[in-house]
Design an enzyme around this catalytic site. Sequence first.
Site, short mmCIF file in Angstrom:
data_model
loop_
_atom_site.label_atom_id
_atom_site.label_comp_id
_atom_site.label_asym_id
_atom_site.label_seq_id
_atom_site.Cartn_x
_atom_site.Cartn_y
_atom_site.Cartn_z
N ASN A 152 0.79 -1.19 -0.05
CA ASN A 152 -0.13 0.00 -0.09
C ASN A 152 0.93 1.35 0.04
OD1 ASN A 152 0.30 -1.49 2.64
ND2 ASN A 152 -0.40 0.83 3.50
N GLN A 180 -5.18 -3.82 -2.03
CA GLN A 180 -4.88 -2.55 -3.02
C GLN A 180 -4.76 -3.07 -4.33
OE1 GLN A 180 -4.06 0.61 -2.56
NE2 GLN A 180 -3.88 0.58 -0.48
N ALA A 201 -14.00 -2.50 -0.32
CA ALA A 201 -14.75 -1.59 -1.46
C ALA A 201 -14.02 -0.36 -1.73
CB ALA A 201 -16.19 -1.76 -1.04
N HIS A 202 -13.82 0.39 -0.54
CA HIS A 202 -13.64 2.03 -0.58
C HIS A 202 -12.04 1.93 -1.57
CE1 HIS A 202 -10.58 2.75 2.53
NE2 HIS A 202 -10.91 1.69 3.28
N CYS A 325 -2.70 5.12 7.41
CA CYS A 325 -2.89 4.66 8.67
C CYS A 325 -2.15 4.91 9.72
CB CYS A 325 -3.09 3.04 8.64
SG CYS A 325 -4.10 2.47 7.30
C1 LIG Z 1 -3.00 -3.34 2.13
C2 LIG Z 1 -4.11 -3.04 2.84
N1 LIG Z 1 -4.67 -3.87 3.73
C3 LIG Z 1 -5.69 -3.60 4.61
C4 LIG Z 1 -6.01 -2.39 4.63
C5 LIG Z 1 -7.33 -2.05 5.45
O1 LIG Z 1 -8.56 -1.74 4.84
P1 LIG Z 1 -9.76 -1.38 5.48
O2 LIG Z 1 -9.66 0.27 5.46
O3 LIG Z 1 -10.89 -1.57 4.63
O4 LIG Z 1 -9.98 -1.68 6.76
C6 LIG Z 1 -5.67 -1.34 3.85
C7 LIG Z 1 -6.20 0.14 4.13
O5 LIG Z 1 -5.34 1.21 3.74
C8 LIG Z 1 -4.57 -1.56 2.90
O6 LIG Z 1 -4.09 -0.76 2.10
#
Ligand SMILES: Cc1ncc(COP(=O)(O)O)c(C=O)c1O
Length: 386
Positions: A152, A180, A201-202, A325
């Site tokens: 990501n 991703q 989905a987002h 994050c």
């Molecule tokens: C590689 C990856 N895994 C997991 C997630 C977490 O997904 P969610 O925001 O739907 O919890 C993300 C979100 O940035 C991500 O990029």
Amino acid sequence: MKRRIYLDHAATTPLDKRVLKEMEPFFSERLGNAGSLHSFGQEAREAVEKAREDIAKAINAGQEEIYFTSGGTESDNIALQGVMKANREKGKGLVTSAFEHHAVLHTAQHLEKKGFDVNFLPVTKEGFVELSEVEKALHKETVLVSIMHANNEIGTVQPVKEIGEMCRERGVLFHSDAVQTVGKEKIDVQKMGIDLLSASAHKFYGPKGVGFLYKRAGVKAEPIAFGGGHEKGLRSGTENTPGIVGMASALKLAVKEMAEDNARERKLRNKLIDGCLEIKDGWLNGAREPRLACNAALGFDFVEGESMVLMLSDKGIAASTGSACSTKSLEPSHVLRAIGLPHVKCHGSLRFTLGRNTSAKDIDYVLQELPKIVQRLRKISPLGGK
Ligand SMILES: Cc1ncc(COP(=O)(O)O)c(C=O)c1O
């Protein structure tokens, strides 16, 4: 009006207007709970099951192998915790990599604290997990390998098919966090030897707060939360009907438009990278290819990523320092540390992620503003580089 350019699509994407239209009735007149017996409930159930069928088709899975969740984080948790706990009699071994998203990394660390034997594989400085490292880590007691499809932060695409084949030959389960890549890269869970796959989905122009887990038929997993036994007992909780309908609609569109979107984004992305590399003491994090078409993960010496993000924001440009994050943490990105970037360089990272609506004009504007920002920051930087 002030110009606003959104270049943080890896954090989240806008909801496609065509998707919103499909979702709308399910907020109001088609209001039923998919668990109810009356006609309102049945209507919702039909919509949920149609969405399940469409999503399964998009990744070449069976309809009964798709489980709806609240997003990537929950799917990753069910895959790791659920599978490791349900397969204790086989062993305690989990293999993952050092640059997974925190939804996998922190879950793996939690499992380690609970007595599971977790191996965090190193990655190359180009940003790839090596097959030979996976092979070395596998042993008799290995239950699960979890390697993300694309990173990501730096966007590098991992050799998932090769890892899947190796796992299958050894009788080890394989999970891939494809948050991703779903809707951006071709995914065929059969051909790629994937037993479990997480999606959200987002990240593909669908709504926030909904995702799915693909779990191959016959793979044992325990639930991580308990309740009414929805989703065959693996994920209790009332189905998010509008979200699920939106996710299926968004995925169908993304798959249909994938080749075109990727070609356009890759061209603009390359222009952005080339332009940024003309800035003195700038670099690209990870290999240029194979990398997500939308991703330009850069770094600049003698400047702080956060300062660049804030100054770009002042000019109406939304970028990120790395993972959305980890913006609240001052710790250098674990992804950049994993690819061997020295501590001081990690702080100078800047990630642009393009999307469907990004235009050539947007890229020209970034290339006009960014060099001035880097120069201004370097003038006041205690790190040098004036
Ligand atoms: C590689 C990856 N895994 C997991 C997630 C977490 O997904 P969610 O925001 O739907 O919890 C993300 C979100 O940035 C991500 O990029």
